[in-house]
Design a protein around this motif. Structure first.
Motif, short mmCIF file in Angstrom:
data_model
loop_
_atom_site.label_atom_id
_atom_site.label_comp_id
_atom_site.label_asym_id
_atom_site.label_seq_id
_atom_site.Cartn_x
_atom_site.Cartn_y
_atom_site.Cartn_z
N VAL A 136 0.94 -1.27 0.04
CA VAL A 136 0.13 0.13 -0.01
C VAL A 136 1.01 1.24 -0.07
O VAL A 136 0.50 2.08 -0.83
N MET A 137 1.81 1.22 0.92
CA MET A 137 2.62 2.48 1.01
C MET A 137 3.36 2.72 -0.03
O MET A 137 3.73 3.84 -0.79
N LEU A 138 4.00 1.57 -0.93
CA LEU A 138 4.67 1.77 -2.18
C LEU A 138 3.86 2.42 -3.41
O LEU A 138 4.19 3.36 -3.85
N GLU A 139 2.62 2.12 -3.19
CA GLU A 139 1.71 2.71 -4.45
C GLU A 139 1.51 4.21 -4.01
O GLU A 139 1.23 4.86 -4.92
N GLN A 140 1.40 4.48 -2.80
CA GLN A 140 1.29 5.86 -2.43
C GLN A 140 2.51 6.95 -2.27
O GLN A 140 2.66 7.94 -2.00
N SER A 141 3.66 5.98 -2.25
CA SER A 141 4.91 6.58 -2.30
C SER A 141 5.19 7.22 -0.89
O SER A 141 5.82 8.39 -1.13
N TYR A 142 4.72 6.79 -0.05
CA TYR A 142 4.98 7.47 1.34
C TYR A 142 4.51 6.44 2.45
O TYR A 142 3.71 5.70 2.18
N GLY A 143 5.08 6.13 3.35
CA GLY A 143 4.76 5.57 4.42
C GLY A 143 6.00 5.28 5.59
O GLY A 143 7.25 5.31 5.25
N GLU A 180 15.72 -1.53 0.29
CA GLU A 180 15.00 -1.53 -1.25
C GLU A 180 13.86 -0.62 -1.32
O GLU A 180 13.57 -0.23 -2.52
N TRP A 181 13.41 -0.08 -0.38
CA TRP A 181 12.08 0.58 -0.60
C TRP A 181 12.30 2.34 -0.28
O TRP A 181 11.46 3.06 -0.59
N ALA A 182 13.62 2.60 -0.04
CA ALA A 182 13.67 4.25 0.51
C ALA A 182 13.42 4.88 -0.69
O ALA A 182 13.04 5.93 -0.90
N ASP A 183 13.84 4.44 -2.26
CA ASP A 183 13.76 5.46 -3.25
C ASP A 183 12.07 5.49 -3.78
O ASP A 183 11.84 6.36 -4.53
N ARG A 184 11.34 4.86 -3.08
CA ARG A 184 9.98 5.12 -3.36
C ARG A 184 9.30 5.36 -2.21
O ARG A 184 8.04 5.21 -2.10
N GLY A 185 9.94 6.20 -1.32
CA GLY A 185 9.30 7.01 -0.06
C GLY A 185 8.75 6.16 1.13
O GLY A 185 8.05 6.76 1.96
#
Length: 257
Positions: A136-143, A180-185
């Motif tokens: 969910v967070m990757l879809e919204q680019s924040y979390g 892994e997920w830092a560049d996607r917020g």
């Protein structure tokens, strides 16, 4: 310049807390609610969650009760879908508090079922929650994901092999996901409590072993459950927006020796 008070406030944010029925998880849920968050709470015992909802409702806290076991990936997937559907369509933060306490058994006597049970909840359950919340967070680019570890992820202690292995895995998982997920917020951190007084720890802390723990703690006491809440609010909020892949230890100085 960002106003720290504004950044620490969670008004309008949806935050999910697992293991929220009792102890540290419950205290974290209360702190997040007090910071303004709309809190979704999960535990295996519905009655504990309803009690928490009744405690927070008079204060204006919005609480979504979602019972279930984090060790079941299908249940975790359903819970996250229900959080998103019931609110603003977002999931801003998750604090993974769900876990099984140590059995305090000598390692040569640990049974296969006991080993699996601890790892299933403490490590696999944490991964399931990270994975589903992360989607969910990757879809919204924040979390912000906060995984509750332990001082025993980095310090040895007898008779807790499964617990230590699981919590060490949680910290390794945290670092891997953060990179892994830092560049996607999406930020991923862990929170490592030391010894806190809860119903589960009372027996240990009131024993001779507990006396030794207090003597080793520079602040000269164990923590109270509500003293973990501030650290959780910090990591869940925008006040920590440049913090990822790290472990914040809250232990009264126990690991400083």
């Amino acid at each position: 310049m960002t106003d720290v008070n504004t950044a620490l406030h969670l008004k309008g944010k949806t935050v999910w807390v697992t293991g929220a029925g009792k102890g540290l998880g419950r205290a974290v849920a209360v702190a997040l609610s007090q910071a303004g968050a709309r809190v979704a709470v999960t535990a295996r015992t519905p009655g504990d969650l309803e009690s928490l909802r009744c405690e927070l409702a008079p204060r204006g806290g919005e609480v979504l009760v979602l019972p279930g076991s984090v060790a079941d990936s299908a249940v975790v997937r359903d819970i996250v879908a229900r959080i998103v559907a019931a609110g603003t369509g977002r999931l801003d933060a998750v604090v993974n508090c769900a876990g099984i306490s140590p059995h305090f058994t000598r390692s040569e006597h640990v049974g296969d079922d006991d080993w699996r049970q601890v790892l299933d909840v403490n490590l696999q359950g944490t991964f399931y929650c990270c994975r589903e919340a992360g989607r969910v967070m990757l879809e919204q680019s924040y979390g912000s994901i906060v995984n509750v570890s332990s001082v025993h992820a980095s310090r040895g202690f007898e008779r807790i092999a499964a617990y230590a292995a699981g919590k060490g895995g949680v910290e390794a998982l945290t670092r891997a996901l953060a990179v892994e997920w830092a560049d996607r917020g999406v930020r991923v951190n862990s929170l490592a409590p030391g010894y806190f007084r809860t119903d589960l720890s009372a027996g240990l802390l009131d024993s001779r072993r507990g006396e030794g723990i207090v003597r080793r703690t520079p602040l000269g006491r164990v923590g109270e459950a509500d003293e973990l809440g501030g650290a959780a609010v910090f990591l869940a909020s925008d006040a920590s927006r440049f913090v990822t892949g790290t472990t914040l230890t809250v232990d009264g100085g126990w690991t400083a020796w």
